[in-house]
Scaffold this motif. Structure first.
Motif, PDB file in Angstrom:
ATOM      1  N   UNK A 260       6.766 -21.054 -11.830  1.00 46.15           N
ATOM      2  CA  UNK A 260       7.996 -20.909 -11.037  1.00 46.15           C
ATOM      3  C   UNK A 260       8.483 -19.463 -10.965  1.00 46.15           C
ATOM      4  N   UNK A 261       8.280 -18.700 -12.043  1.00 45.61           N
ATOM      5  CA  UNK A 261       8.695 -17.296 -12.055  1.00 45.61           C
ATOM      6  C   UNK A 261       7.929 -16.497 -11.003  1.00 45.61           C
ATOM      7  N   UNK A 262       6.608 -16.659 -10.974  1.00 41.61           N
ATOM      8  CA  UNK A 262       5.791 -15.927 -10.001  1.00 41.61           C
ATOM      9  C   UNK A 262       6.096 -16.400  -8.585  1.00 41.61           C
ATOM     10  N   UNK A 263       6.236 -17.708  -8.401  1.00 38.73           N
ATOM     11  CA  UNK A 263       6.570 -18.237  -7.066  1.00 38.73           C
ATOM     12  C   UNK A 263       7.901 -17.686  -6.584  1.00 38.73           C
ATOM     13  N   UNK A 264       8.845 -17.590  -7.502  1.00 42.38           N
ATOM     14  CA  UNK A 264      10.166 -17.044  -7.161  1.00 42.38           C
ATOM     15  C   UNK A 264      10.035 -15.571  -6.702  1.00 42.38           C
ATOM     16  N   UNK A 265       9.234 -14.790  -7.417  1.00 37.91           N
ATOM     17  CA  UNK A 265       9.052 -13.389  -7.053  1.00 37.91           C
ATOM     18  C   UNK A 265       8.426 -13.262  -5.667  1.00 37.91           C
ATOM     19  N   UNK A 266       7.512 -14.117  -5.360  1.00 29.21           N
ATOM     20  CA  UNK A 266       6.830 -14.029  -4.051  1.00 29.21           C
ATOM     21  C   UNK A 266       7.769 -14.348  -2.889  1.00 29.21           C
ATOM     22  N   UNK A 267       8.900 -14.974  -3.176  1.00 28.06           N
ATOM     23  CA  UNK A 267       9.868 -15.305  -2.123  1.00 28.06           C
ATOM     24  C   UNK A 267      10.972 -14.264  -1.976  1.00 28.06           C
TER      25      UNK A 267
END
Length: 384
Positions: free
Chosen positions: A376-383
């Motif tokens: 979720x942390x990486x997915x959040x950064x990509x957004x």
């Protein structure tokens, strides 16, 4: 147990294993290294264990005429100058960046604003004075406290009037949760504080801190709409003003291990995802390892730019930070990737990307909780 064994036990307890790097590695962080004294300016010699200063001495020269005379060192405690705290912080920063947990660093101001490193070395217990050994032993023995970790923040922003296009003076806000930064602007002999700070109530759970932030965010948004004010969250709105998103940790060991985890697994990937970076801020107030001791038995992490504008969606970021800090003694730290450091400071060398960072680090968090929060942390950064 002798002091050397106590130091080794302390490092095993916090899982600190990094190998010392040469002094010239500081240049990767755009820090000036010089073997020559600059015009006989005053130097400061700091001895420290992690971020705990064991002694600090100021230089004087035994002859004002002989340029090659050796400096005489005097303690700073009895006669401290206002600029010396900045030099002490700079010396600790250099010891951190070179992975020198027990060491000595000599620094010197080389211009009105510039500072340089003159010497940096690792120390053994035998090289410490008796008083330094006693101070270090007391610090290690008092570091076993296991109090509840607390989390806090202060997020900086600026407000501009949409009608007059003037920036609002932060001095107008005076309460515990809204305040202003010390940075000043002078116009027509008037002093103003253009940088506001949002200061949520600290919490022992990161979800509670996020709730406190949301309340302040909504309150602030309503007020700015009523008075037709624009919220500015650019990390470098103009000139010498920089906006940071500082995170506070209470009852947390202030060690190189804890700071490296935040640099390695938060600041670097956040920078790779940042769509509006300020490289000017990254090379000054937002350098990797930018920290400060706080009054809550912990420290303030000052590397990130302001994230006020993403408060509603930032819970994955905060949960990831909580995981790193509360599991610091289990997570392995590594020497910072040279490509990621170059990308962090230099806008012309952006060869290291977030996808590559994800690939390089995903397997390090294979255990259940780490894996559950990493994605979720990486997915959040990509957004972002």
């Amino acid at each position: 147990m002798n002091l050397e064994n106590e130091i080794n036990s302390f490092h095993r307890r916090i899982n600190y294993k990094l190998v010392q790097q040469p002094i010239m590695s500081l240049e990767n962080h755009l820090i000036k290294v010089s073997r020559n004294f600059a015009n006989r300016r005053t130097m400061l010699k700091v001895r420290a264990f992690h971020y705990t200063i064991l002694s600090a001495k100021r230089s004087d020269f035994n002859s004002p005429l002989l340029t090659k005379s050796k400096p005489i060192w005097e303690e700073t405690d009895q006669k401290s100058f206002y600029y010396e705290q900045e030099l002490k912080d700079f010396a600790l920063h250099c010891l951190y960046l070179t992975n020198t947990p027990l060491g000595e660093c000599i620094v010197q101001r080389c211009s009105k604003k510039g500072v340089q490193v003159v010497q940096l070395q690792s120390l053994t217990v035998e090289q410490l004075t008796y008083s330094e050994q006693e101070y270090l032993a007391a610090y290690i023995r008092n570091s076993h406290k296991d109090d509840q970790v607390t989390f806090g923040a202060d997020l900086e922003l600026m407000l501009r009037n949409n009608k007059t296009f003037k920036f609002m003076n932060g001095h107008l806000l005076k309460n515990m949760q809204f305040g202003y930064d010390d940075a000043i602007a002078i116009h027509k002999n008037r002093v103003a504080h253009p940088i506001f700070e949002i200061r949520p109530k600290p919490a022992s759970k990161i979800e509670d801190l996020h709730n406190h932030l949301m309340i302040l965010f909504q309150k602030f948004k309503r007020q700015t709409q009523i008075f037709d004010l624009q919220i500015i969250t650019d990390p470098n709105p103009f000139g010498r003003f920089f906006l940071g998103g500082h995170i506070h940790f209470g009852n947390t060991p202030f060690t190189f291990q804890h700071v490296r985890l935040l640099d390695q697994y938060v600041a670097i990937p956040y920078a790779l995802a940042d769509k509006n970076p300020s490289f000017e801020r990254r090379t000054s107030y937002g350098m990797l390892g930018a920290v400060r001791k706080n009054q809550y038995n912990g420290f303030e992490y000052r590397v990130l730019p302001t994230w006020f504008h993403i408060i509603p969606s930032c819970l994955p970021l905060l949960l990831w930070i909580e995981y790193l800090i509360t599991n610091a003694h289990h997570i392995e730290t590594l020497e910072l990737n040279r490509a990621s450091v170059t990308s962090y400071y230099n806008k012309d060398h952006q060869n290291y990307q977030l996808d590559q960072w994800e690939k390089d680090n995903k397997k390090k968090f294979a255990e259940k909780k780490g894996e559950r929060l990493f994605e979720p942390f990486v997915s959040y950064l990509k957004k972002l």
